[in-house]
Design an enzyme around this catalytic site. Structure first.
Site, PDB file in Angstrom:
ATOM      1  N   SER A  68      50.348  39.042  25.003  1.00  0.00           N
ATOM      2  CA  SER A  68      50.934  38.431  26.631  1.00  0.00           C
ATOM      3  C   SER A  68      52.327  37.843  26.231  1.00  0.00           C
ATOM      4  O   SER A  68      52.555  37.595  27.116  1.00  0.00           O
ATOM      5  CB  SER A  68      49.798  38.390  27.184  1.00  0.00           C
ATOM      6  OG  SER A  68      48.498  39.048  27.054  1.00  0.00           O
ATOM      7  N   CYS A 112      28.313  33.474  34.866  1.00  0.00           N
ATOM      8  CA  CYS A 112      28.618  33.307  35.694  1.00  0.00           C
ATOM      9  C   CYS A 112      27.796  33.364  36.759  1.00  0.00           C
ATOM     10  O   CYS A 112      27.108  33.341  37.711  1.00  0.00           O
ATOM     11  CB  CYS A 112      29.426  34.973  36.264  1.00  0.00           C
ATOM     12  SG  CYS A 112      29.137  35.932  35.080  1.00  0.00           S
ATOM     13  N   SER A 157      33.396  42.949  36.875  1.00  0.00           N
ATOM     14  CA  SER A 157      34.352  42.489  36.446  1.00  0.00           C
ATOM     15  C   SER A 157      33.823  41.482  35.399  1.00  0.00           C
ATOM     16  O   SER A 157      34.965  40.389  34.429  1.00  0.00           O
ATOM     17  CB  SER A 157      35.014  41.887  37.094  1.00  0.00           C
ATOM     18  OG  SER A 157      34.588  41.414  37.974  1.00  0.00           O
ATOM     19  N   LYS A 200      21.195  33.156  28.016  1.00  0.00           N
ATOM     20  CA  LYS A 200      21.879  31.831  28.598  1.00  0.00           C
ATOM     21  C   LYS A 200      21.585  31.786  30.012  1.00  0.00           C
ATOM     22  O   LYS A 200      21.620  30.870  30.658  1.00  0.00           O
ATOM     23  CB  LYS A 200      23.017  32.959  29.125  1.00  0.00           C
ATOM     24  CG  LYS A 200      23.812  33.319  28.054  1.00  0.00           C
ATOM     25  CD  LYS A 200      25.763  33.553  28.459  1.00  0.00           C
ATOM     26  CE  LYS A 200      26.241  35.001  27.033  1.00  0.00           C
ATOM     27  NZ  LYS A 200      26.854  35.442  27.300  1.00  0.00           N
ATOM     28  N   HIS A 235      28.171  40.080  41.590  1.00  0.00           N
ATOM     29  CA  HIS A 235      27.089  39.295  41.086  1.00  0.00           C
ATOM     30  C   HIS A 235      25.793  39.699  42.769  1.00  0.00           C
ATOM     31  O   HIS A 235      25.820  38.343  43.138  1.00  0.00           O
ATOM     32  CB  HIS A 235      26.623  38.751  40.176  1.00  0.00           C
ATOM     33  CG  HIS A 235      27.673  38.588  38.727  1.00  0.00           C
ATOM     34  ND1 HIS A 235      28.559  40.096  38.844  1.00  0.00           N
ATOM     35  CD2 HIS A 235      27.486  37.878  37.340  1.00  0.00           C
ATOM     36  CE1 HIS A 235      28.629  39.848  37.048  1.00  0.00           C
ATOM     37  NE2 HIS A 235      28.562  38.479  37.069  1.00  0.00           N
TER      38      HIS A 235
END
Lengths: 351, 351
Positions: free
Chosen positions: A44, A132, A162, A223, A252
């Site tokens: 990239s 997250c 996502s 996690k 979420h």
């Protein structure tokens, strides 16, 4: 080593879903950036991105890229962090790492500023940003814990695509389009790109996020379990998680059951605690059908909490529904907040 | 009063999502139908449907429609059942009712044949078919309860849109198409058609199924709680539910935590119990990423169970993931199974 009017910030993984949100969040929160270095893989490198209206060329991330950098925000996968975060630290930068590479290391603080900002004092160059689904849950539970203690957590997640990256979101939309048009499709990414099998996510629910461990739990579930204990400083917390992927692009959701230690908590007080809690927005008015939903949380910084109910059997048991933008509070925002806390606590090295 | 070669069956709500599945299920299971009467509202009367290759004209449901009927299978909404089920019973029919109208009545058996078939002996003309999300859960939990007892259940559901009817499914698909094409849309049906507000279901998760009660739980959540206690005969069961609607057309999923009474249950034995249980199919092989998913259950009769794990803190605590076709085991199939049990137990009146 900072620039005169601010810090030298590096973003590693600048072209990724979280990296782009980090750049936007630095702008939106008016973070004191004196100089920004955008880094990516060789593939990239050469692309450009806008930061505060100016075009910045993205460079390949190398050990030397971190010369002069004050804070490096990593979000390019665990292997990149493992290789380059120590190099950045060696050159005097503080690393805030979004991957799981260092989260459970004893000498790496795992931080959600609303919960354990003071853990930053113990940093040795690397600070880990939690998973997250963990971040939004502990942000909502900490203010309750502070007043009533926390004995038990059972969480079932409803996680957005996502969280698995921008290409997984593309897969969701392309697959949805194919199914609606009665066209063939071949799942290639979800549930886990590097796992053996791939399943349809559109109009489905997949009870696997990350790979399985030998104990039957997925890494994502472990996690949530281990990171929650570390962040909240509750090694003996009874906590279980079931993590499920949904056909939702961003946001979420979590169905959370808790048992508090002390007696006397009511739904009303729970609402009052959460209404005044940092980073939390109470959305709980069932008479007017007000409750959090992923479609409403996108682009917002808050952790939204609603559907708060007392358990019908345990006086100290409560159920709630917690929703947040997994790319913001679940990732980019919390990363930038950690950097803000480092400034506030005067913990930027070499300053 | 039955026909020579079988029973006279009436299907009330023959044009609805569940009614059509009932007709199909009667065919597929080779139910001994001597004569079939298809009934609907005045609006749908006159349409035709196929039964075993023959065209049957659908008639308006009236009290007289039940003359000579042996078993009437109702699935046309609570108000229709309240009005016409007593009329059918008066005329000698046994009613199997799919609505919530009579479920909690003390003199109405609430039956899942794999769990409490013998409750049919107590019927007084009306038998209630439980709520879809309840049926699949008790089918999976009963074999475990039989060996180890059941103390506690905490369930979070992931429910499909077809539970809200065929028009809700249309709404899901039309809304999905609109969002993908960047076109406007206006939610009109979900979460509850008769409630004040309507929300987007496509790419979203709505933590409301049915209306809210004063205690903060929805009617759907209280149905799961109360019906489970009644079906399993466990009035003191500690049970809590959080019910959530997903952008899935058909197939309810459930993340279920249980605590059993007796010590000694292992994951391995739990799997063995479920592998041999009536109406259940074990899908639990994480090494090969085998677990139940709604997209795989459509059109199938079984209740699928996977992701069985021991709780990490409570030796008697187990987590599992339960999936089934909400229109089949959750509705039409269980209804037809009740009728089959009535024949088997020789409980058809007037025969």
């Amino acid at each position: 080593m900072g620039q005169e009017n601010g810090l030298h910030i590096a973003v590693v993984g600048a072209t990724g879903a979280v990296g782009q949100q980090i750049i936007k969040t630095l702008e939106n929160r008016n973070f004191p950036v004196g100089k920004i270095t955008l880094l990516s893989s060789a593939r990239s490198a050469g692309k450009t991105a806008l930061f505060k209206g100016e075009e910045v060329t993205i460079q390949e991330a190398k050990p030397e890229s971190f010369e002069g950098v004050d804070i490096a925000l990593f979000s390019a996968g665990g292997s990149v962090s493992k290789e380059l975060a120590p190099e950045a630290v060696k050159r005097g930068a503080i690393v805030v790492d979004n991957t799981s590479a260092f989260r459970m290391d004893a000498d790496v603080p795992l931080v959600v500023p609303e919960v354990n900002e003071s853990a930053l004092h113990e940093h040795n160059g690397i600070i880990a940003n939690p998973n997250c689904s963990t971040i939004q849950m502990v942000t909502a539970l900490e203010p309750i814990r502070q007043k009533y203690g926390l004995k038990r957590v059972i969480v079932s997640t409803y996680q957005a695509v996502s969280g698995a990256g921008a290409q997984a979101v593309e897969e969701l939309y392309e697959q949805t389009r194919a199914i609606i048009n009665n066209e063939p499709y071949e799942p290639k990414i979800l549930p886990v790109r590097s796992d053996k099998k791939h399943y349809q996510i559109a109009f489905n629910a997949i009870p696997q996020i990350d790979k399985f461990q030998e104990n039957g739990y997925t890494f994502e579930e472990m996690k949530m379990i281990n990171e929650t204990k570390k962040i909240m400083g509750l090694p003996d917390l009874q906590i279980a998680a079931t993590c499920v992927r949904l056909p939702v692009a961003t946001g979420h959701s979590e169905s959370v059951y808790i048992e508090v230690e002390k007696d006397g908590l009511t739904v009303q007080e729970c609402k009052e605690i959460l209404a005044g809690a940092p980073g939390v927005e109470l959305q709980d008015d069932i008479e007017n059908q007000i409750y959090p939903m992923p479609a409403d949380c996108v682009g917002k910084y808050e952790v939204f909490v609603g559907r708060i109910r007392q358990d019908l059997n345990k006086a100290n048991g409560f159920h709630m529904w917690i929703v947040s933008d997994n790319l913001l509070k679940g990732a980019a925002l919390n990363t930038v907040q950690i950097a803000e806390s480092l400034i506030k606590l005067n913990l930027i090295r070499n300053k």
